[in-house]
Design a protein around this motif. Sequence first.
Motif, PDB file in Angstrom:
ATOM      1  N   THR A  27       0.921  -1.137  -0.065  1.00 54.33           N
ATOM      2  CA  THR A  27      -0.002  -0.070   0.052  1.00 54.33           C
ATOM      3  C   THR A  27       0.914   1.189  -0.117  1.00 54.33           C
ATOM      4  N   ARG A  28       0.816   1.958  -0.824  1.00 51.59           N
ATOM      5  CA  ARG A  28       1.830   3.487  -1.079  1.00 51.59           C
ATOM      6  C   ARG A  28       0.918   4.369  -1.727  1.00 51.59           C
ATOM      7  N   THR A  29       1.537   5.496  -0.789  1.00 53.09           N
ATOM      8  CA  THR A  29       1.193   6.844  -1.179  1.00 53.09           C
ATOM      9  C   THR A  29       2.565   7.764  -1.393  1.00 53.09           C
ATOM     10  N   ALA A  30       2.364   8.977  -1.570  1.00 50.97           N
ATOM     11  CA  ALA A  30       3.373   9.951  -1.568  1.00 50.97           C
ATOM     12  C   ALA A  30       4.247  10.085  -0.504  1.00 50.97           C
ATOM     13  N   GLU A  31       3.907   9.673   0.830  1.00 45.95           N
ATOM     14  CA  GLU A  31       4.321   9.957   2.149  1.00 45.95           C
ATOM     15  C   GLU A  31       4.407   8.671   2.872  1.00 45.95           C
ATOM     16  N   ARG A  32       3.809   7.572   2.717  1.00 41.58           N
ATOM     17  CA  ARG A  32       4.025   6.352   3.253  1.00 41.58           C
ATOM     18  C   ARG A  32       3.646   5.078   2.351  1.00 41.58           C
ATOM     19  N   ALA A  33       4.344   3.944   2.877  1.00 36.55           N
ATOM     20  CA  ALA A  33       4.169   2.743   2.297  1.00 36.55           C
ATOM     21  C   ALA A  33       4.262   1.527   3.212  1.00 36.55           C
ATOM     22  N   ARG A  34       3.440   0.534   2.971  1.00 37.79           N
ATOM     23  CA  ARG A  34       3.340  -0.646   3.755  1.00 37.79           C
ATOM     24  C   ARG A  34       3.669  -1.791   3.014  1.00 37.79           C
ATOM     25  N   LEU A  35       4.570  -2.794   3.470  1.00 31.17           N
ATOM     26  CA  LEU A  35       4.767  -3.886   2.951  1.00 31.17           C
ATOM     27  C   LEU A  35       4.375  -5.135   3.742  1.00 31.17           C
ATOM     28  N   ALA A  36       3.652  -5.992   3.308  1.00 37.23           N
ATOM     29  CA  ALA A  36       3.182  -7.138   4.380  1.00 37.23           C
ATOM     30  C   ALA A  36       3.274  -8.292   3.568  1.00 37.23           C
ATOM     31  N   LEU A  37       4.110  -9.421   4.110  1.00 31.55           N
ATOM     32  CA  LEU A  37       4.236 -10.810   3.396  1.00 31.55           C
ATOM     33  C   LEU A  37       2.992 -11.132   3.306  1.00 31.55           C
ATOM     34  N   GLU A  38       2.393 -11.834   2.306  1.00 37.93           N
ATOM     35  CA  GLU A  38       1.176 -12.432   2.358  1.00 37.93           C
ATOM     36  C   GLU A  38       1.087 -13.673   3.177  1.00 37.93           C
ATOM     37  N   GLY A  39       0.186 -13.702   3.961  1.00 33.30           N
ATOM     38  CA  GLY A  39       0.067 -14.557   4.980  1.00 33.30           C
ATOM     39  C   GLY A  39       0.858 -14.566   6.139  1.00 33.30           C
ATOM     40  N   GLY A  40       1.936 -13.659   6.155  1.00 38.90           N
ATOM     41  CA  GLY A  40       2.785 -13.302   7.189  1.00 38.90           C
ATOM     42  C   GLY A  40       2.311 -12.800   8.518  1.00 38.90           C
ATOM     43  N   ARG A  41       3.014 -12.677   9.555  1.00 36.75           N
ATOM     44  CA  ARG A  41       2.853 -12.374  10.736  1.00 36.75           C
ATOM     45  C   ARG A  41       3.840 -11.019  10.983  1.00 36.75           C
ATOM     46  N   ARG A  42       4.403 -10.366   9.866  1.00 39.67           N
ATOM     47  CA  ARG A  42       5.119  -9.232  10.174  1.00 39.67           C
ATOM     48  C   ARG A  42       4.837  -8.213   8.924  1.00 39.67           C
ATOM     49  N   GLU A  43       5.159  -6.900   9.380  1.00 35.47           N
ATOM     50  CA  GLU A  43       4.764  -5.949   8.130  1.00 35.47           C
ATOM     51  C   GLU A  43       5.690  -4.826   8.259  1.00 35.47           C
ATOM     52  N   TRP A  44       6.126  -4.178   7.382  1.00 33.29           N
ATOM     53  CA  TRP A  44       6.756  -2.775   7.679  1.00 33.29           C
ATOM     54  C   TRP A  44       6.129  -1.555   7.232  1.00 33.29           C
ATOM     55  N   LEU A  45       5.998  -0.423   7.960  1.00 35.88           N
ATOM     56  CA  LEU A  45       5.585   0.546   7.510  1.00 35.88           C
ATOM     57  C   LEU A  45       6.677   1.518   7.522  1.00 35.88           C
ATOM     58  N   PHE A  46       6.977   2.574   6.114  1.00 34.16           N
ATOM     59  CA  PHE A  46       7.987   3.302   5.909  1.00 34.16           C
ATOM     60  C   PHE A  46       7.230   4.501   5.778  1.00 34.16           C
ATOM     61  N   VAL A  47       7.727   5.803   6.336  1.00 35.77           N
ATOM     62  CA  VAL A  47       7.322   6.969   6.634  1.00 35.77           C
ATOM     63  C   VAL A  47       8.120   7.975   6.093  1.00 35.77           C
ATOM     64  N   ARG A  48       7.948   8.699   5.050  1.00 29.70           N
ATOM     65  CA  ARG A  48       8.580   9.912   4.629  1.00 29.70           C
ATOM     66  C   ARG A  48       9.036  11.100   5.524  1.00 29.70           C
ATOM     67  N   ASN A  49      10.120  11.594   5.754  1.00 26.14           N
ATOM     68  CA  ASN A  49      10.382  12.454   6.619  1.00 26.14           C
ATOM     69  C   ASN A  49       9.809  13.830   6.252  1.00 26.14           C
ATOM     70  N   PRO A  50       8.749  14.311   7.129  1.00 25.46           N
ATOM     71  CA  PRO A  50       8.227  15.437   6.691  1.00 25.46           C
ATOM     72  C   PRO A  50       9.113  16.837   6.389  1.00 25.46           C
ATOM     73  N   VAL A  51      10.229  16.728   7.255  1.00 22.30           N
ATOM     74  CA  VAL A  51      11.201  18.099   7.102  1.00 22.30           C
ATOM     75  C   VAL A  51      12.228  17.668   5.772  1.00 22.30           C
ATOM     76  N   TYR A  52      12.736  16.656   5.934  1.00 24.62           N
ATOM     77  CA  TYR A  52      13.999  16.059   5.234  1.00 24.62           C
ATOM     78  C   TYR A  52      13.384  15.172   4.214  1.00 24.62           C
ATOM     79  N   ARG A  53      12.631  15.802   3.121  1.00 30.54           N
ATOM     80  CA  ARG A  53      11.957  15.087   2.163  1.00 30.54           C
ATOM     81  C   ARG A  53      12.707  13.750   1.547  1.00 30.54           C
ATOM     82  N   ASP A  54      13.684  13.618   1.358  1.00 31.92           N
ATOM     83  CA  ASP A  54      14.419  12.514   0.762  1.00 31.92           C
ATOM     84  C   ASP A  54      14.613  11.378   1.823  1.00 31.92           C
ATOM     85  N   ARG A  55      14.430  11.648   2.956  1.00 25.79           N
ATOM     86  CA  ARG A  55      14.887  10.667   3.998  1.00 25.79           C
ATOM     87  C   ARG A  55      13.476   9.894   4.533  1.00 25.79           C
ATOM     88  N   VAL A  56      13.707   8.665   5.304  1.00 23.53           N
ATOM     89  CA  VAL A  56      12.501   7.729   5.334  1.00 23.53           C
ATOM     90  C   VAL A  56      12.974   7.318   7.005  1.00 23.53           C
TER      91      VAL A  56
END
Length: 253
Positions: free
Chosen positions: A88-117
């Motif tokens: 699931t991806r937008t211009a500010e956040r992205a979630r990656l979840a392994l299908e059927g898995g029990r772990r997931e990642w949420l990546f968040v774009r830095n609101p100030v330093y826009r290249d960072r995460v």
Amino acid sequence: MRRTALAVLLGLTAIAAVAVIVNARQAAEAEAPGPDPVEWTTRSAPPVPSEPVPAVPAGADAVPALSFSLVTTVEHDGVTRTTTQQVTRTAERARLALEGGRREWLFVRNPVYRDRVSGYLIDHDARRVLVHDDAELRMVVQVRGWADVLTTRVDPAALDALHATGRTATEAGYAFAEFVAAEADATGAVDVWWNAELLLPLRLTMRAADGSRVRSRVEALRAGADTDVLRDPAARFPGYAQLDVSDASDDHR
């Protein structure tokens, strides 16, 4: 997959698929126990990076919200491994979840330093959230900045070194153009189906000098995103422990 296997995957090419890295790291840490909760606050000041943080490509602020499955296949030494991530991806956040898995990642774009995460690794079995700043993401999963997450590590500028075939493929109303390597024995990205508006490869093939390959493809692409899964983990899972990944490492030495 052991950490040695993770090193093999990362060595296949300079443009590695995020899904491969995430899945390898998740498997390597699958049995780590959960530590006590500690308070964590968002960091805004950037650390000094060990390598340059890639600039986000033009159009990154205007990408539409998307949902899709990312299927990644690694072929190495006669062994084939395939993983599927729900993205699931937008211009500010992205979630990656392994299908059927029990772990997931949420990546968040830095609101100030826009290249960072920054990133949250959510472990449902351990009921904990490991928080990674951008320096920790570089060390743990080789994610250098928001551009790596947004484009699944495909640098649009790298397409200049490839040959446009003129062929296109359409998925969910979006057209993807094919770019291929000019040399038959080329390594790195050798076949990319790319949409510049989405900053997304529909299909991607990478090859290493030893013949190993990484292939990824986007399936079930659709416009829109479930914003609930993009909320901060503290709001989604108030009963989970939340701590910095470095504190978790210290706790298990």
